[in-house]
Design an enzyme around this catalytic site. Structure first.
Site, PDB file in Angstrom:
ATOM      1  N   CYS A 106      50.083  48.902  78.612  1.00  0.00           N
ATOM      2  CA  CYS A 106      49.565  48.843  77.240  1.00  0.00           C
ATOM      3  C   CYS A 106      48.760  50.090  76.862  1.00  0.00           C
ATOM      4  CB  CYS A 106      48.713  47.598  77.066  1.00  0.00           C
ATOM      5  SG  CYS A 106      49.605  46.080  77.473  1.00  0.00           S
TER       6      CYS A 106
ATOM      7  N   HIS B 260      49.949  44.505  68.211  1.00  0.00           N
ATOM      8  CA  HIS B 260      49.926  45.199  69.502  1.00  0.00           C
ATOM      9  C   HIS B 260      51.336  45.569  69.979  1.00  0.00           C
ATOM     10  CE1 HIS B 260      48.812  46.470  73.409  1.00  0.00           C
ATOM     11  NE2 HIS B 260      48.715  45.295  74.016  1.00  0.00           N
TER      12      HIS B 260
END
Length: 389
Positions: free
Chosen positions: A85, A336
């Site tokens: 991420c 996200h």
């Protein structure tokens, strides 16, 4: 060493987008970022592309995709990076290294991800690639389950902080209303976030749906230039400091609630910048789950271990508080798309520093802190940004 600056950027909305693949998302932001910077494709010396993928698409080799929409970039060195991420920050830091070591004067950074074409179950399994599969692959709930275990362990040690997690979620959704790029522009309110219901069920107890970031498509791009080149351009956002610190991947080999790598990254960045937390105007932090934001308060040194709830109750991190955190709405409201997230966070900070953040604007913002992490605080990136021009 020549310090590099951010001189332009572009950002798509985040959400379930009609773009069919990551190639089209990359195309949407590449030319727009160059135009915003005021540089031509022929001036670009290097390209750095952040896409996590690991199963979202059969098309790999994403570094090669930028030139498909920008033919003038066909012979420019291009590299794909992946760091879970924190993939977007990894691409940005590689571009900064490229410019600061003198290999080139201008670099284009693109972060992108197409996630919504997969089912929720498939997405959950793909994201588990950011965990230690040998030990964590069977955790129920996928990556949400990983953070659910972290939250459960934290609650067992320090007490149930579900209410504080709900306040973090409500804060970020309230902030996200003012973000034109956000996936969910709705003030959900504390009561909704704090109550388990049909619309807000447990995803991975004790985490509820409102404690979890969204599955998103999206892209963001940044143009980086050396100081001499930046001097002739319209804008320049400089790095007062930047730091990367890793931690051990398996949660079994460390204290999952300590976020030690994050703590060390913040410490290094503050020392390099010569600042204290109180000097920051605001922070964009990695709230993939609300428990992550709570632990990041403690990793920053805003509170002692187990005391992060005090920060929430005091309202310190509200938009009008002493240190606003996630005035953009964070990953919680903004979305996200993992490869794009790190780049997006830096764009959000640049908008604030240029006083161009609209309804998100923190008055008088002049020093930004950014924390982007890969996995459960495994790859930890901290940037301290300031406006140079």
């Amino acid at each position: 060493m020549t310090r590099a600056c951010i001189v332009g950027w572009a950002h798509t909305p985040f959400g379930k987008l009609e773009d069919p693949d990551v190639e089209s998302l990359i195309a949407r932001v590449s030319g727009e970022a160059l135009a915003h910077a005021g540089v031509g494709a022929e001036e670009v010396d290097g390209i750095y592309v952040g896409v996590m993928n690991t199963g979202f698409s059969k098309q790999g080799f994403e570094g090669s995709l930028v030139a498909l929409n920008q033919p003038a970039l066909a012979h420019v060195p291009s590299t794909h990076l992946e760091n879970a991420c924190a993939t977007g920050s990894a691409a940005l830091y590689a571009a900064l290294d490229f410019v600061e070591c003198g290999r080139g004067r201008i670099a284009l950074v693109v972060g992108a991800e197409k996630m919504t074409a997969k089912s929720v179950a498939e997405t959950g399994d793909i994201l588990l690639g950011a965990s230690y599969r040998k030990e964590e692959a069977e955790i129920e709930g996928g990556f949400a389950g990983v953070f659910g275990r972290i939250a459960a362990g934290y609650f067992q040690r320090y007490g149930d902080r579900s209410e504080e997690l709900a306040r973090i979620a409500a804060k970020n959704h309230r902030n996200g209303v003012g973000n034109p790029y956000a996936q969910l522009r709705k003030d959900l309110g504390f009561d909704f976030c704090n109550k388990v219901s049909d619309k807000n069920p447990y995803v991975a107890a004790p985490l509820r749906r409102t404690d979890c970031s969204l599955i998103s498509d999206g892209a963001a791009a940044i143009v980086v230039a050396d100081a001499e080149t930046a001097a002739r351009l319209e804008r320049a956002i400089g790095f007062r400091a930047r730091a990367q610190v890793n931690d051990i991947l398996p949660l079994s080999r460390r204290d999952p609630t300590a976020f030690e790598g994050a703590r060390r990254a913040w410490s290094k960045a503050r020392e390099q910048a010569g600042i204290a937390n109180a000097d920051l105007s605001f922070v964009e932090t990695h709230d993939c789950f609300t428990i992550a934001e709570l632990l990041e308060y403690e990793a920053m040194g805003l509170a002692a271990p187990g005391e992060g709830y005090r920060i929430v109750r005091e309202g310190m991190t509200e938009k009008g508080g002493k240190l606003p955190v996630n005035p953009s709405g964070g990953l919680k409201a903004k979305g996200h798309p993992v490869g794009a997230t790190g780049v997006s966070m830096h764009v959000m900070a640049c908008l604030q520093l240029m006083n161009e953040a609209g309804e998100m604007q923190v008055p008088g913002a002049d020093l930004a802190g950014i924390f982007n992490m890969g996995g459960a605080a495994v790859a930890n990136y901290v940037s301290i940004l300031e406006r140079r021009k």
